[in-house]
Write a protein that holds these residues in place. Structure first.
Motif, PDB file in Angstrom:
ATOM      1  N   VAL A  47      10.966  10.544 -21.660  1.00 55.05           N
ATOM      2  CA  VAL A  47       9.998  10.376 -22.745  1.00 55.05           C
ATOM      3  C   VAL A  47      10.200  11.468 -23.795  1.00 55.05           C
ATOM      4  O   VAL A  47      10.255  12.656 -23.464  1.00 55.05           O
ATOM      5  CB  VAL A  47       8.549  10.449 -22.218  1.00 55.05           C
ATOM      6  N   VAL A  48      10.289  11.049 -25.043  1.00 54.06           N
ATOM      7  CA  VAL A  48      10.302  11.966 -26.175  1.00 54.06           C
ATOM      8  C   VAL A  48       8.959  11.820 -26.882  1.00 54.06           C
ATOM      9  O   VAL A  48       8.632  10.742 -27.384  1.00 54.06           O
ATOM     10  CB  VAL A  48      11.452  11.655 -27.159  1.00 54.06           C
ATOM     11  N   LEU A  49       8.167  12.882 -26.894  1.00 55.67           N
ATOM     12  CA  LEU A  49       6.858  12.846 -27.532  1.00 55.67           C
ATOM     13  C   LEU A  49       6.947  13.326 -28.978  1.00 55.67           C
ATOM     14  O   LEU A  49       7.807  14.142 -29.310  1.00 55.67           O
ATOM     15  CB  LEU A  49       5.874  13.737 -26.767  1.00 55.67           C
ATOM     16  N   PRO A  50       6.055  12.842 -29.836  1.00 57.39           N
ATOM     17  CA  PRO A  50       6.034  13.333 -31.218  1.00 57.39           C
ATOM     18  C   PRO A  50       5.510  14.766 -31.277  1.00 57.39           C
ATOM     19  O   PRO A  50       4.889  15.252 -30.330  1.00 57.39           O
ATOM     20  CB  PRO A  50       5.072  12.363 -31.912  1.00 57.39           C
ATOM     21  N   ASP A  51       5.733  15.419 -32.406  1.00 55.56           N
ATOM     22  CA  ASP A  51       5.283  16.805 -32.567  1.00 55.56           C
ATOM     23  C   ASP A  51       3.772  16.922 -32.387  1.00 55.56           C
ATOM     24  O   ASP A  51       3.284  17.826 -31.717  1.00 55.56           O
ATOM     25  CB  ASP A  51       5.681  17.342 -33.945  1.00 55.56           C
ATOM     26  N   LYS A  52       3.047  16.010 -32.974  1.00 51.93           N
ATOM     27  CA  LYS A  52       1.592  16.012 -32.844  1.00 51.93           C
ATOM     28  C   LYS A  52       1.181  14.887 -31.905  1.00 51.93           C
ATOM     29  O   LYS A  52       1.058  13.733 -32.306  1.00 51.93           O
ATOM     30  CB  LYS A  52       0.940  15.848 -34.217  1.00 51.93           C
ATOM     31  N   PHE A  53       1.003  15.250 -30.663  1.00 53.67           N
ATOM     32  CA  PHE A  53       0.656  14.273 -29.626  1.00 53.67           C
ATOM     33  C   PHE A  53      -0.613  14.759 -28.943  1.00 53.67           C
ATOM     34  O   PHE A  53      -0.618  15.787 -28.281  1.00 53.67           O
ATOM     35  CB  PHE A  53       1.805  14.159 -28.616  1.00 53.67           C
ATOM     36  N   ASP A  54      -1.688  14.040 -29.139  1.00 55.16           N
ATOM     37  CA  ASP A  54      -2.980  14.476 -28.609  1.00 55.16           C
ATOM     38  C   ASP A  54      -3.638  13.334 -27.839  1.00 55.16           C
ATOM     39  O   ASP A  54      -4.528  12.652 -28.341  1.00 55.16           O
ATOM     40  CB  ASP A  54      -3.878  14.948 -29.752  1.00 55.16           C
ATOM     41  N   VAL A  55      -3.143  13.111 -26.624  1.00 57.88           N
ATOM     42  CA  VAL A  55      -3.712  12.091 -25.743  1.00 57.88           C
ATOM     43  C   VAL A  55      -4.256  12.795 -24.506  1.00 57.88           C
ATOM     44  O   VAL A  55      -3.489  13.342 -23.714  1.00 57.88           O
ATOM     45  CB  VAL A  55      -2.653  11.045 -25.349  1.00 57.88           C
ATOM     46  N   PRO A  56      -5.559  12.843 -24.345  1.00 56.08           N
ATOM     47  CA  PRO A  56      -6.127  13.568 -23.202  1.00 56.08           C
ATOM     48  C   PRO A  56      -5.860  12.870 -21.881  1.00 56.08           C
ATOM     49  O   PRO A  56      -5.655  11.657 -21.827  1.00 56.08           O
ATOM     50  CB  PRO A  56      -7.626  13.582 -23.514  1.00 56.08           C
ATOM     51  N   GLY A  57      -5.833  13.662 -20.802  1.00 53.90           N
ATOM     52  CA  GLY A  57      -5.749  13.093 -19.459  1.00 53.90           C
ATOM     53  C   GLY A  57      -4.366  13.004 -18.867  1.00 53.90           C
ATOM     54  O   GLY A  57      -4.217  12.651 -17.700  1.00 53.90           O
ATOM     55  N   ILE A  58      -3.332  13.327 -19.640  1.00 52.55           N
ATOM     56  CA  ILE A  58      -1.972  13.221 -19.106  1.00 52.55           C
ATOM     57  C   ILE A  58      -1.700  14.391 -18.171  1.00 52.55           C
ATOM     58  O   ILE A  58      -1.913  15.551 -18.517  1.00 52.55           O
ATOM     59  CB  ILE A  58      -0.929  13.165 -20.234  1.00 52.55           C
ATOM     60  N   ASN A  59      -1.224  14.066 -16.987  1.00 51.97           N
ATOM     61  CA  ASN A  59      -0.943  15.071 -15.964  1.00 51.97           C
ATOM     62  C   ASN A  59       0.085  14.479 -15.013  1.00 51.97           C
ATOM     63  O   ASN A  59       0.493  13.324 -15.157  1.00 51.97           O
ATOM     64  CB  ASN A  59      -2.231  15.451 -15.225  1.00 51.97           C
ATOM     65  N   ASP A  60       0.494  15.266 -14.038  1.00 52.07           N
ATOM     66  CA  ASP A  60       1.340  14.772 -12.966  1.00 52.07           C
ATOM     67  C   ASP A  60       0.751  13.473 -12.436  1.00 52.07           C
ATOM     68  O   ASP A  60      -0.435  13.414 -12.083  1.00 52.07           O
ATOM     69  CB  ASP A  60       1.405  15.847 -11.875  1.00 52.07           C
ATOM     70  N   SER A  61       1.551  12.420 -12.373  1.00 50.69           N
ATOM     71  CA  SER A  61       1.049  11.101 -11.976  1.00 50.69           C
ATOM     72  C   SER A  61       0.398  11.113 -10.596  1.00 50.69           C
ATOM     73  O   SER A  61      -0.510  10.331 -10.320  1.00 50.69           O
ATOM     74  CB  SER A  61       2.185  10.076 -12.010  1.00 50.69           C
ATOM     75  N   LYS A  62       0.852  12.009  -9.721  1.00 46.22           N
ATOM     76  CA  LYS A  62       0.296  12.069  -8.361  1.00 46.22           C
ATOM     77  C   LYS A  62      -1.150  12.571  -8.372  1.00 46.22           C
ATOM     78  O   LYS A  62      -1.871  12.389  -7.399  1.00 46.22           O
ATOM     79  CB  LYS A  62       1.164  12.977  -7.479  1.00 46.22           C
ATOM     80  N   LYS A  63      -1.549  13.219  -9.460  1.00 46.25           N
ATOM     81  CA  LYS A  63      -2.908  13.740  -9.562  1.00 46.25           C
ATOM     82  C   LYS A  63      -3.857  12.766 -10.251  1.00 46.25           C
ATOM     83  O   LYS A  63      -5.038  13.065 -10.418  1.00 46.25           O
ATOM     84  CB  LYS A  63      -2.901  15.073 -10.315  1.00 46.25           C
ATOM     85  N   LEU A  64      -3.348  11.617 -10.644  1.00 49.24           N
ATOM     86  CA  LEU A  64      -4.145  10.630 -11.348  1.00 49.24           C
ATOM     87  C   LEU A  64      -4.366   9.398 -10.481  1.00 49.24           C
ATOM     88  O   LEU A  64      -3.524   9.042  -9.656  1.00 49.24           O
ATOM     89  CB  LEU A  64      -3.439  10.214 -12.643  1.00 49.24           C
ATOM     90  N   SER A  65      -5.491   8.741 -10.692  1.00 46.40           N
ATOM     91  CA  SER A  65      -5.746   7.492  -9.979  1.00 46.40           C
ATOM     92  C   SER A  65      -4.857   6.388 -10.532  1.00 46.40           C
ATOM     93  O   SER A  65      -4.332   6.495 -11.656  1.00 46.40           O
ATOM     94  CB  SER A  65      -7.211   7.085 -10.140  1.00 46.40           C
ATOM     95  N   GLU A  66      -4.687   5.337  -9.760  1.00 44.18           N
ATOM     96  CA  GLU A  66      -3.889   4.197 -10.227  1.00 44.18           C
ATOM     97  C   GLU A  66      -4.482   3.619 -11.511  1.00 44.18           C
ATOM     98  O   GLU A  66      -3.748   3.269 -12.448  1.00 44.18           O
ATOM     99  CB  GLU A  66      -3.814   3.124  -9.144  1.00 44.18           C
ATOM    100  N   LYS A  67      -5.796   3.544 -11.580  1.00 44.70           N
ATOM    101  CA  LYS A  67      -6.469   3.015 -12.771  1.00 44.70           C
ATOM    102  C   LYS A  67      -6.161   3.872 -13.992  1.00 44.70           C
ATOM    103  O   LYS A  67      -5.897   3.348 -15.088  1.00 44.70           O
ATOM    104  CB  LYS A  67      -7.975   2.954 -12.527  1.00 44.70           C
TER     105      LYS A  67
END
Length: 208
Positions: A47-67
């Motif tokens: 993944v290449v993210l843009p310079d200004k990327f402000d999406v809350p909640g992104i973390n290691d996938s193992k720490k997130l619920s499937e939903k």
């Protein structure tokens, strides 16, 4: 050399910012999903993210619920400058071992990008076979935003593949455990024997 942090940086863009300060402009984060299962492919994302990327909640996938992963999946795809997916199937895993197959899937994810990055941030201890400058980061999916985003794309993609494979081999319960060595999965292998997508060289499969 891979990087380790005694005190993790609070800013998950630390590695990306360091790369930019060194003159790199197109930085891709790379991670995989599916090293531990007894069946199915290992899947990687870049993944290449843009310079200004402000999406809350992104973390290691193992720490997130499937939903939560499913909700973030299209958001990451929408906002990313580019993303790519690569996989190595169960036969390749048996032929070259899971580590090499994981690195191969990462290389394929980079090759699947619609543009060529000039720097790679890779989760784990190892770099990949590429002429692109790169840096491996232990626990990178908790330290780098682009790697964390890649971990979500890789995990969701693999989970969907395993759900599709569950339709072909319903007796194994792949939709529930995604091929990981749960008690139910091990019992299904004992009852039915390995199916065509099982990793024959993995303990828990080869023993049977």
């Amino acid at each position: 050399m891979p990087d380790t942090w005694d005190n993790a940086p609070t800013d998950m863009l630390t590695f990306e910012k360091q790369a930019m300060l060194n003159g790199y402009k197109m930085i891709a984060g790379i991670d995989e999903a599916g090293r531990g299962p007894l069946a199915g492919p290992v899947v990687s994302a870049a993944v290449v993210l843009p310079d200004k990327f402000d999406v809350p909640g992104i973390n290691d996938s193992k720490k997130l619920s499937e939903k939560k992963r499913e909700a973030l999946f299209p958001v990451i795809q929408k906002h990313a400058v580019a993303f790519g997916i690569g996989l190595a199937d169960h036969e390749e895993i048996d032929q070259i071992n899971i580590l090499q197959a994981s690195l191969l899937s990462m290389k394929r994810a980079v090759e699947d990008l619609k543009l060529t990055p000039d720097y790679l941030l890779i989760d784990g201890r190892f770099t990949i076979d590429s002429t692109i400058e790169q840096r491996s980061i232990i626990k990178g999916d908790t330290l780098s935003l682009s790697i964390a985003a890649a971990s979500i794309l890789a995990k969701v993609t693999r989970d969907r593949i395993m759900a599709d494979l569950d339709l072909q081999y319903p007796e194994y319960g792949f939709k529930r455990h995604k091929g990981y060595p749960t008690k139910a999965h091990k019992e299904a292998i004992l009852t039915h024997g390995p199916c065509p997508i099982h990793r024959r060289n993995f303990k828990g499969v080869k023993d049977i």
